[in-house]
Design an enzyme around this catalytic site. Structure first.
Site, short mmCIF file in Angstrom:
data_model
loop_
_atom_site.label_atom_id
_atom_site.label_comp_id
_atom_site.label_asym_id
_atom_site.label_seq_id
_atom_site.Cartn_x
_atom_site.Cartn_y
_atom_site.Cartn_z
N HIS A 20 -32.83 18.67 -108.88
CA HIS A 20 -33.48 17.90 -107.83
C HIS A 20 -32.63 16.68 -107.49
CE1 HIS A 20 -37.81 19.61 -108.50
NE2 HIS A 20 -36.90 20.54 -108.28
N GLU A 60 -33.26 13.49 -107.53
CA GLU A 60 -33.32 12.42 -108.52
C GLU A 60 -32.43 12.72 -109.72
OE1 GLU A 60 -37.70 13.14 -107.30
OE2 GLU A 60 -35.79 14.22 -107.20
N CYS A 91 -41.32 14.89 -108.89
CA CYS A 91 -42.19 15.91 -109.48
C CYS A 91 -42.51 15.55 -110.93
CB CYS A 91 -41.52 17.28 -109.41
SG CYS A 91 -40.04 17.44 -110.44
N ASP A 139 -29.73 39.89 -74.36
CA ASP A 139 -28.68 38.91 -74.67
C ASP A 139 -27.79 39.33 -75.83
OD1 ASP A 139 -29.84 37.41 -72.70
OD2 ASP A 139 -30.85 36.02 -74.05
N LEU A 153 -27.66 35.02 -83.40
CA LEU A 153 -28.69 34.11 -83.90
C LEU A 153 -28.26 33.31 -85.12
CD1 LEU A 153 -31.88 36.36 -83.46
CD2 LEU A 153 -30.97 34.65 -81.88
N GLU A 205 -36.91 31.60 -80.47
CA GLU A 205 -36.09 31.38 -79.28
C GLU A 205 -36.48 32.30 -78.13
OE1 GLU A 205 -31.92 31.06 -79.98
OE2 GLU A 205 -32.15 29.75 -81.70
N LEU A 250 -43.01 37.06 -76.24
CA LEU A 250 -43.22 36.61 -77.61
C LEU A 250 -43.76 35.18 -77.62
CD1 LEU A 250 -43.02 36.98 -80.66
CD2 LEU A 250 -40.61 36.31 -80.52
#
Length: 365
Positions: free
Chosen positions: A54, A56, A79, A204, A208, A297, A302
């Site tokens: 983490h 920290e 945590c 298209d 992505l 997108e 959709l």
């Protein structure tokens, strides 16, 4: 400089570090940490991947013995439970940190407030709420997922002033400017999955994937109820097929699903709603996979389905100073709504991106 102003400066640094982890940490939140003493930076770190140290822990390790008596600035409450890594609260205690400044309390029911209580109980000074608004915005995907089980869904559309996403013959490259397109790449890097309808995938043929990737490899999710996605599509041939998910229904021929799977994609057979993939089921499944943030997108059908189902949290409209007229393709498809029943949004911000405008709105709850 006042103590409060000093705290804000260090916390902004922690938040900037946390943003470097966006799109990398799922299902964990992106977190940044800074250790300072007597106005001097000792160490810093950010959470780079799930299962890794983490923020920290990384900062404390880098600071070593100098952390004793210092102040730790962290964008999210440390945590206090054992998971894949030890609790950060105990590491903070062992290091001799004198004061902990937290931007946002954890909303995870397993942790919420417990870390702060532990630190105070052991004599460590704790301050909370420093740069909280920025932290909460950064943590929205994680908090949405941890509290609801589903990812935050952002709908991004590049549109003309009259609300069109392509001309009457289906051409959409490019409605918006290069500056807007660069901004979209940044959005992809922050997302855990990029979602499109099969119409967009066919018209298209997008990859992505973000460019440059900068270490990110979001999932590409194509919604294809009946098997229209061709085997030659980039999402099935660009070398990242293992990051492709095709969401379909039992209406899709088994031979086509087998072809997708053979290419290396994951094929999800989901329940149908009105002969289309149930978008509620899809979003739930994405949440079950630990995805925190989904960037949609388009296309228009959709987009309409997600809005109709109440699944869009954020709307990002890249508004280009162009007009395409009535026969062009609308940004939001479907049958539409009556004025009285139209989905209500609230504007969050408007800013200029090159010659375009970026309008950020959220749904009213």
């Amino acid at each position: 400089m006042t103590p409060a102003r000093n705290d804000e400066i260090w916390m902004r640094r922690a938040l900037a570090l946390a943003r470097r982890g966006e799109g990398l940490t799922r299902p964990n939140p992106p977190v940044g940490a800074v250790i300072a003493k007597a106005g001097r930076l000792l160490a810093s770190g950010f959470h780079e991947r799930a299962g890794g140290p983490h923020a920290e822990a990384l900062a404390l390790r880098a600071a070593g013995r100098s952390a004793k008596g210092a102040t730790l600035y962290v964008s999210l409450e440390p945590c206090s439970t054992h998971g894949r890594t030890p609790p950060c609260t105990e590491a903070i205690l062992r290091a001799g940190i004198r004061r902990v400044v937290v931007a946002a309390a954890d909303r995870n029911p397993k942790h919420a407030g417990r870390g702060l209580v532990f630190l105070r109980r052991h004599g460590i000074q704790v301050a909370t709420g420093v740069c909280e608004a920025g932290a909460l915005e950064l943590l929205r995907p994680f908090f949405t997922w941890i509290l609801t089980g589903r990812p935050l869904v952002t709908l991004k559309l590049g549109i003309t002033l009259d609300g069109r996403i392509s001309d009457a013959s289906g051409h959409s490259r490019w409605i918006t400017s290069p500056a807007a397109l660069r901004c979209v790449q940044s959005l992809r890097r922050r997302a855990d999955a990029v979602l499109v309808g099969v119409g967009t995938a066919v018209a298209d043929d997008p990859s992505l994937m973000p460019r440059p990737a900068l270490g990110r490899s979001p999932f590409r999710v194509v919604v294809d109820s009946k098997g229209r996605l061709p085997a030659r599509a980039k999402v099935l041939t660009d070398g990242f097929q293992d990051r492709t998910i095709v969401a379909t229904t039992r209406q899709c021929p088994a031979s086509i699903m087998a072809r997708w799977a053979k290419a290396g994609a994951r094929v999800w057979i989901l329940p149908a709603a009105r002969q289309k993939v149930s978008l509620a089921a899809l979003v739930k499944r994405l949440g079950g996979e630990g995805l925190l943030h989904v960037l949609c997108e388009g296309g228009g059908e959709l987009a309409a389905g997600l809005v109709q189902a109440g699944l869009v949290d954020d709307f990002l409209f890249f508004l280009a100073p162009k007009l395409l007229g009535a026969k062009a393709v609308p940004a939001i498809g479907g049958a539409g709504w009556t004025l009285a029943g139209a989905p209500a949004l609230s504007f969050k911000s408007v800013r200029k991106i090159g010659p375009d405008l970026l309008v950020h709105a959220i749904r009213q709850v």
